[in-house]
Design an enzyme around this catalytic site. Structure first.
Site, PDB file in Angstrom:
ATOM      1  N   PHE A   9      47.755  50.003  33.359  1.00 29.23           N
ATOM      2  CA  PHE A   9      48.491  49.353  32.295  1.00 29.23           C
ATOM      3  C   PHE A   9      48.344  47.861  32.447  1.00 29.23           C
ATOM      4  O   PHE A   9      49.535  47.027  32.790  1.00 29.23           O
ATOM      5  CB  PHE A   9      49.848  49.510  32.339  1.00 29.23           C
ATOM      6  CG  PHE A   9      50.463  49.381  30.952  1.00 29.23           C
ATOM      7  CD1 PHE A   9      49.995  50.105  29.721  1.00 29.23           C
ATOM      8  CD2 PHE A   9      51.604  48.529  30.831  1.00 29.23           C
ATOM      9  CE1 PHE A   9      50.559  50.090  28.444  1.00 29.23           C
ATOM     10  CE2 PHE A   9      52.120  48.355  29.572  1.00 29.23           C
ATOM     11  CZ  PHE A   9      51.741  48.896  28.318  1.00 29.23           C
ATOM     12  N   THR A  95      41.485  51.387  34.996  1.00 25.93           N
ATOM     13  CA  THR A  95      42.051  50.913  36.502  1.00 25.93           C
ATOM     14  C   THR A  95      40.795  49.779  36.879  1.00 25.93           C
ATOM     15  O   THR A  95      40.019  50.038  36.278  1.00 25.93           O
ATOM     16  CB  THR A  95      42.235  52.206  37.562  1.00 25.93           C
ATOM     17  OG1 THR A  95      40.971  52.555  37.786  1.00 25.93           O
ATOM     18  CG2 THR A  95      43.267  52.841  37.183  1.00 25.93           C
ATOM     19  N   LYS A 124      33.382  50.180  34.832  1.00 32.99           N
ATOM     20  CA  LYS A 124      32.278  50.424  35.271  1.00 32.99           C
ATOM     21  C   LYS A 124      32.033  51.209  36.528  1.00 32.99           C
ATOM     22  O   LYS A 124      30.909  51.912  36.746  1.00 32.99           O
ATOM     23  CB  LYS A 124      31.452  49.051  35.384  1.00 32.99           C
ATOM     24  CG  LYS A 124      31.610  48.366  34.190  1.00 32.99           C
ATOM     25  CD  LYS A 124      30.920  46.755  34.370  1.00 32.99           C
ATOM     26  CE  LYS A 124      31.807  46.054  35.081  1.00 32.99           C
ATOM     27  NZ  LYS A 124      32.904  45.392  34.502  1.00 32.99           N
ATOM     28  N   GLY A 153      31.735  44.854  26.310  1.00 35.52           N
ATOM     29  CA  GLY A 153      32.987  44.591  25.710  1.00 35.52           C
ATOM     30  C   GLY A 153      33.356  45.222  24.325  1.00 35.52           C
ATOM     31  O   GLY A 153      33.016  46.068  24.133  1.00 35.52           O
ATOM     32  N   GLY A 206      40.296  30.076  33.721  1.00 29.68           N
ATOM     33  CA  GLY A 206      40.225  31.462  33.788  1.00 29.68           C
ATOM     34  C   GLY A 206      39.318  32.319  33.261  1.00 29.68           C
ATOM     35  O   GLY A 206      39.284  33.556  33.139  1.00 29.68           O
ATOM     36  N   LYS A 224      25.940  46.980  34.843  1.00 28.25           N
ATOM     37  CA  LYS A 224      25.655  47.071  33.293  1.00 28.25           C
ATOM     38  C   LYS A 224      24.131  47.835  33.041  1.00 28.25           C
ATOM     39  O   LYS A 224      24.119  48.710  32.221  1.00 28.25           O
ATOM     40  CB  LYS A 224      26.019  45.883  32.635  1.00 28.25           C
ATOM     41  CG  LYS A 224      27.616  45.612  32.469  1.00 28.25           C
ATOM     42  CD  LYS A 224      27.909  44.299  32.219  1.00 28.25           C
ATOM     43  CE  LYS A 224      29.306  44.049  32.436  1.00 28.25           C
ATOM     44  NZ  LYS A 224      29.858  42.832  32.170  1.00 28.25           N
TER      45      LYS A 224
HETATM   46  N1  LIG Z   1      40.078  42.968  30.555  1.00 31.16           N
HETATM   47  C1  LIG Z   1      38.735  43.094  30.020  1.00 31.16           C
HETATM   48  O1  LIG Z   1      38.599  42.233  29.036  1.00 31.16           O
HETATM   49  C2  LIG Z   1      37.783  44.048  30.163  1.00 31.16           C
HETATM   50  C3  LIG Z   1      36.653  44.140  29.272  1.00 31.16           C
HETATM   51  C4  LIG Z   1      35.907  45.345  29.713  1.00 31.16           C
HETATM   52  C5  LIG Z   1      35.966  46.143  30.821  1.00 31.16           C
HETATM   53  N2  LIG Z   1      37.091  45.847  31.483  1.00 31.16           N
HETATM   54  C6  LIG Z   1      37.382  46.983  32.701  1.00 31.16           C
HETATM   55  O2  LIG Z   1      38.671  47.679  32.388  1.00 31.16           O
HETATM   56  C7  LIG Z   1      39.384  47.876  33.740  1.00 31.16           C
HETATM   57  C8  LIG Z   1      40.836  47.607  33.718  1.00 31.16           C
HETATM   58  O3  LIG Z   1      40.696  46.017  33.168  1.00 31.16           O
HETATM   59  P1  LIG Z   1      42.054  45.135  33.527  1.00 31.16           P
HETATM   60  O4  LIG Z   1      41.562  43.478  32.920  1.00 31.16           O
HETATM   61  O5  LIG Z   1      43.150  45.726  32.541  1.00 31.16           O
HETATM   62  O6  LIG Z   1      42.477  45.008  35.075  1.00 31.16           O
HETATM   63  P2  LIG Z   1      43.980  44.777  35.396  1.00 31.16           P
HETATM   64  O7  LIG Z   1      44.424  43.592  34.518  1.00 31.16           O
HETATM   65  O8  LIG Z   1      43.609  44.443  36.728  1.00 31.16           O
HETATM   66  O9  LIG Z   1      44.530  46.038  35.437  1.00 31.16           O
HETATM   67  C9  LIG Z   1      44.189  47.237  35.922  1.00 31.16           C
HETATM   68  C10 LIG Z   1      45.408  48.228  36.125  1.00 31.16           C
HETATM   69  O10 LIG Z   1      45.295  49.434  36.678  1.00 31.16           O
HETATM   70  C11 LIG Z   1      46.342  49.721  37.652  1.00 31.16           C
HETATM   71  N3  LIG Z   1      45.953  50.400  38.797  1.00 31.16           N
HETATM   72  C12 LIG Z   1      45.340  49.978  39.837  1.00 31.16           C
HETATM   73  N4  LIG Z   1      45.331  51.195  40.770  1.00 31.16           N
HETATM   74  C13 LIG Z   1      45.725  52.189  40.348  1.00 31.16           C
HETATM   75  C14 LIG Z   1      45.829  53.289  40.471  1.00 31.16           C
HETATM   76  N5  LIG Z   1      45.567  53.925  41.649  1.00 31.16           N
HETATM   77  N6  LIG Z   1      46.566  54.482  39.795  1.00 31.16           N
HETATM   78  C15 LIG Z   1      47.013  53.895  38.815  1.00 31.16           C
HETATM   79  N7  LIG Z   1      46.882  52.735  38.063  1.00 31.16           N
HETATM   80  C16 LIG Z   1      46.234  51.752  38.955  1.00 31.16           C
HETATM   81  C17 LIG Z   1      46.983  48.420  38.004  1.00 31.16           C
HETATM   82  O11 LIG Z   1      48.081  48.642  38.350  1.00 31.16           O
HETATM   83  P3  LIG Z   1      49.145  47.601  39.022  1.00 31.16           P
HETATM   84  O12 LIG Z   1      49.283  46.302  37.988  1.00 31.16           O
HETATM   85  O13 LIG Z   1      50.331  47.913  39.476  1.00 31.16           O
HETATM   86  O14 LIG Z   1      48.376  47.019  40.196  1.00 31.16           O
HETATM   87  C18 LIG Z   1      46.827  47.710  36.668  1.00 31.16           C
HETATM   88  O15 LIG Z   1      47.854  48.219  35.710  1.00 31.16           O
HETATM   89  C19 LIG Z   1      38.618  47.554  34.812  1.00 31.16           C
HETATM   90  O16 LIG Z   1      37.825  48.233  35.353  1.00 31.16           O
HETATM   91  C20 LIG Z   1      37.614  46.144  34.141  1.00 31.16           C
HETATM   92  O17 LIG Z   1      36.544  46.151  34.667  1.00 31.16           O
HETATM   93  C21 LIG Z   1      38.122  45.052  31.425  1.00 31.16           C
END
Ligand SMILES: NC(=O)c1ccc[n+]([C@@H]2O[C@H](COP(=O)([O-])OP(=O)(O)OC[C@H]3O[C@@H](n4cnc5c(N)ncnc54)[C@H](OP(=O)(O)O)[C@@H]3O)[C@@H](O)[C@H]2O)c1
Length: 337
Positions: A9, A95, A124, A153, A206, A224
């Protein structure tokens, strides 16, 4: 009614939740009513089988940085417990990416499939480490598995190839698949500024991460390419099969010389059955892959349609939610909805 569990989340989990709120009425066009029954982060889980109050969850999680701020939330490492026991139809695995082990996403996805749940992921890591295994497990378990958000994305790269170009044999995939490096190269070519200066500014804005190694050394693009080779070319590729070079050594003079000759330099990933590679390449100015800023672009070389290129936003929680929600709608349709 579809019940969702969000594992992770963070930026995306929250952005996706916001989009679910915004789109609730729109989704009725598809006959879809959604209920988020669990949201899990590293420290705990908010669970309500009747549906969480998403507005409240977002407000509290944003204020205190964790889902444990939600009333009656449970504390601890609870992802596996929730995946197994909470009665979700679809598990969203959101995650952080670990391309070496695929964890914790890999175990989450396997557990969800074994529990008979459909899976949508943006992560990924599990796809790079164990694509074929997960694909087989989903089939064996009779569950749907979607991962559109993992490449491109918001840009529907995988869906374009697998659905709209289904009549074609894809011979080659070429793409600009990393927004950070594309932003750096674009600024270097526009301003003639050196790599280090542009990188620092991108970090301040950022756009580049504090540790940008995976992006600038080409590893993110290689991940990818591995996923595309597996998902679209039907290969059993691993990250180590991709020959990789990054952009760290690109000098502004090289870009200037390229421009004088009518080219630009892009970090291009290539997937062909006999070649997987990533590296800086000359792309003619005006070519569909010569996209600027943080954009992504992918060209498919096919037998019937010849070349088809798609361009769009490669990241951002709201943009990427387009892919997550699209996967959800696609699953709903596959199930006869
Ligand atoms: N953001 C984007 O635009 C985007 C685009 C494409 C793909 N992605 C991919 O999508 C995924 C999430 O991205 P994000 O930007 O949302 O990352 P993020 O902001 O780092 O969020 C990751 C979430 O996963 C939680 N987490 C970590 N370890 C966990 C576990 N063992 N059990 C349960 N929850 C866990 C974290 O909790 P805590 O906060 O409590 O540590 C956090 O809520 C990544 O793999 C990223 O590469 C992201």
């Amino acid at each position: 009614m579809m019940k969702l569990a969000l594992i992770g989340f963070g930026n995306l989990g929250r952005g996706f939740s916001r989009v679910l709120l915004e789109k609730a009425k729109f989704l009725r066009n598809y006959g879809l009513t959604l209920r988020v029954i669990a949201a899990v982060d590293e420290y705990g889980a908010a669970i309500d089988e009747d549906g969480l109050d998403i507005k409240k969850l977002l407000r509290l999680a944003e204020k205190r940085g964790a889902v444990t701020a939600y009333p009656k939330a449970k504390k601890g490492k609870l992802a596996l417990d929730v995946i197994e026991k909470v009665n979700a139809d679809i598990v969203f695995e959101l995650t952080p990416t670990n391309i070496k082990t695929g964890e914790p996403g890999l175990t989450h996805i396997k557990k969800a499939m074994l529990a008979g749940r459909h899976v949508v992921t943006s992560n990924k890591g599990p796809l790079v480490v164990a694509f074929r295994e997960l694909d087989r497990l989903a089939r064996r378990q009779g569950v749907e598995f979607r991962y559109s958000a993992s490449v491109g994305g918001a840009t529907p790269v995988i869906g374009l190839a697998k659905k709209l170009l289904a009549a074609n044999e894809v011979h080659a995939i070429r793409g600009v698949l990393n927004g950070t490096t594309n932003y750096i190269l674009t600024r270097m070519s526009k301003e003639g500024a050196p790599f280090d200066v542009v990188l620092r500014e991108a970090q301040e804005l950022g756009i580049a991460e504090k540790d940008p190694t995976l992006d600038i050394e080409g590893t993110d693009t290689a991940s990818k390419i591995t996923i595309l080779a597996n998902a679209i070319l039907g290969m059993d590729a691993k990250l180590k099969d991709v020959k990789v070079a990054g952009i760290r050594r690109i000098r502004p003079e090289a870009i200037r010389l390229a421009q004088e000759a009518g080219y630009t330099i892009k970090l291009i990933g290539v997937a062909k059955r006999d070649l997987l590679e990533v590296g800086p390449r000359l792309v003619p100015l005006g070519h569909p892959l010569a996209v600027g800023g943080t954009l992504n672009a992918v060209t498919f070389e096919t037998d019937l349609a010849r070349e088809v290129t798609i361009t769009g936003f490669g990241a951002g929680p709201r943009e990427t939610s387009s892919a997550l929600l699209g996967d959800l709608i696609d699953i709903h349709r596959s199930l006869g909805g």
